[in-house]
Design an enzyme around this catalytic site. Structure first.
Site, PDB file in Angstrom:
ATOM      1  N   ASP A  34       0.663  -1.347  -0.022  1.00  0.00           N
ATOM      2  CA  ASP A  34      -0.037  -0.075   0.170  1.00  0.00           C
ATOM      3  C   ASP A  34       0.920   1.329  -0.120  1.00  0.00           C
ATOM      4  O   ASP A  34       1.950   1.357   0.718  1.00  0.00           O
ATOM      5  CB  ASP A  34      -0.855   0.025   1.328  1.00  0.00           C
ATOM      6  N   ASN A  82     -10.660  -3.130  -6.611  1.00  0.00           N
ATOM      7  CA  ASN A  82      -9.684  -2.304  -7.422  1.00  0.00           C
ATOM      8  C   ASN A  82     -10.474  -1.849  -8.702  1.00  0.00           C
ATOM      9  O   ASN A  82     -10.120  -0.868  -9.276  1.00  0.00           O
ATOM     10  CB  ASN A  82      -8.306  -2.695  -7.433  1.00  0.00           C
TER      11      ASN A  82
HETATM   12  C1  FPP Z   1      -1.834   0.170  -3.666  1.00  0.00           C
HETATM   13  O1  FPP Z   1      -1.130   1.142  -3.662  1.00  0.00           O
HETATM   14  C2  FPP Z   1      -0.931  -0.827  -4.614  1.00  0.00           C
HETATM   15  C3  FPP Z   1      -1.705  -1.367  -5.753  1.00  0.00           C
HETATM   16  C4  FPP Z   1      -3.301  -1.333  -6.185  1.00  0.00           C
HETATM   17  C5  FPP Z   1      -1.136  -1.913  -6.973  1.00  0.00           C
HETATM   18  C6  FPP Z   1       0.175  -2.558  -6.775  1.00  0.00           C
HETATM   19  C7  FPP Z   1       0.838  -3.328  -7.823  1.00  0.00           C
HETATM   20  C8  FPP Z   1       2.189  -3.472  -7.911  1.00  0.00           C
HETATM   21  C9  FPP Z   1       3.303  -3.119  -7.204  1.00  0.00           C
HETATM   22  C10 FPP Z   1       2.498  -4.313  -9.307  1.00  0.00           C
HETATM   23  C11 FPP Z   1       2.700  -5.735  -9.270  1.00  0.00           C
HETATM   24  C12 FPP Z   1       3.106  -6.505 -10.453  1.00  0.00           C
HETATM   25  C13 FPP Z   1       3.145  -7.523 -11.035  1.00  0.00           C
HETATM   26  C14 FPP Z   1       2.780  -8.363 -12.363  1.00  0.00           C
HETATM   27  C15 FPP Z   1       3.775  -8.679 -10.089  1.00  0.00           C
HETATM   28  P1  FPP Z   1      -2.182   2.436  -3.579  1.00  0.00           P
HETATM   29  O2  FPP Z   1      -2.537   3.102  -4.930  1.00  0.00           O
HETATM   30  O3  FPP Z   1      -3.671   1.977  -3.113  1.00  0.00           O
HETATM   31  O4  FPP Z   1      -1.656   3.611  -2.892  1.00  0.00           O
HETATM   32  P2  FPP Z   1      -2.482   4.792  -2.107  1.00  0.00           P
HETATM   33  O5  FPP Z   1      -3.086   4.014  -0.870  1.00  0.00           O
HETATM   34  O6  FPP Z   1      -1.202   5.749  -1.718  1.00  0.00           O
HETATM   35  O7  FPP Z   1      -3.475   5.484  -2.802  1.00  0.00           O
END
Ligand code: FPP
Length: 258
Positions: A34, A82
């Site tokens: 996160d 999501n």
């Molecule tokens: C949450 O941060 C993160 C995600 C929804 C996506 C995470 C995905 C990856 C790191 C890529 C993985 C890829 C592969 C193919 C293995 P957020 O957007 O919720 O952050 P925020 O809470 O600060 O808005």
């Protein structure tokens, strides 16, 4: 030295930091990655740049877990909730997953990683589904770390699916309801064949499970860090593992004498 060896040097394995006890490492680490959006916002960048940096943090974490002898890493990449994000962000993420798979598959094979994607994969773009099939089959016989990527994954949906699959077997007369125990139930989950996580790491300070591995996390130790996922590095992983090694795991029993 052959040309191939000269151009692809073996990656340097990181030794286990001396603060960690090799005999008491978790067999399976799960991560809720996160804080990508906040990481980007703090730098005046679009949110999606945070996801890009998040991929680098995930590669770093996978390599360290593999080098340190942790058996499995499970990452929450995309939840069933999501899809409600802005359309542009969702399509960026789907394209990112495709690019990462295309780009990293050879390295995963070389480093003996066994990759699996857990979730309702039929809802994903077909191009991504075929890359997932290819990556899964090409790495299935590897003997290194098991890397599970939860994609279009929701814990409640997983439990409902398991219940439905068992009910269908009962209604076809193939299964006696009395034979349904925890082991049989777990065999209908996406994680079939995987041990339950010993440690759950959640970054960015949020103190929630967010519909992640609801069944499998029953006895996991929780480590919540304020570090934003793209900043998650070796120091942050060591802190999580040290925290884990300081816990007394009782599994509902009494404290074991030293
Ligand atoms: C949450 O941060 C993160 C995600 C929804 C996506 C995470 C995905 C990856 C790191 C890529 C993985 C890829 C592969 C193919 C293995 P957020 O957007 O919720 O952050 P925020 O809470 O600060 O808005």
């Amino acid at each position: 030295m052959s040309r191939v060896l000269a151009t692809t040097p073996p990656t340097q394995r990181q030794p286990l930091p001396h603060q960690l006890d090799p005999a008491r490492l978790p067999a399976h680490v799960a991560v809720i990655m996160d804080g990508n959006g906040r990481w980007a916002r703090r730098r005046g960048l679009p949110r999606v740049m945070g996801h890009r940096a998040g991929v680098e943090a995930l590669k770093r974490t996978l390599r360290l877990c593999s080098d340190w002898g942790i058996g499995a890493l499970t990452a929450y990449a995309f939840s069933t909730e999501n899809w409600s994000r802005p359309g542009e962000e969702v399509s960026f993420l789907m394209t990112l997953f495709e690019r990462v798979l295309e780009r990293e598959l050879e390295a995963l094979e070389r480093e003996q990683v066994r990759i699996r994607f857990l979730g309702d994969l039929e809802q994903l773009p077909v191009g991504l589904q075929s890359l997932i099939d290819e990556a899964t089959s090409r790495t299935a016989a590897n003997v290194g770390i098991r890397f599970n990527v939860c994609t279009n994954y929701g814990g409640r949906a997983e439990l409902v699916r398991a219940a439905r699959r068992l009910a269908e077997r009962v209604s076809r007369g193939e299964l006696d309801p009395q034979a349904i125990d925890e082991e049989r139930f777990a065999s209908e989950l996406h994680t079939v064949g995987e041990v339950d996580p010993d440690l759950l790491i959640r970054t960015s300070g949020e103190q929630r499970i967010s519909n992640f591995l609801l069944w499998q996390l029953a006895y996991a130790e929780l480590h919540i860090t304020d570090v934003l996922w793209p900043d998650f590095d070796a120091g942050a992983l060591v802190a999580a593992l040290k925290d884990f090694q300081g816990r007394n795991r009782r599994f509902g029993g009494v404290q074991t004498p030293p």
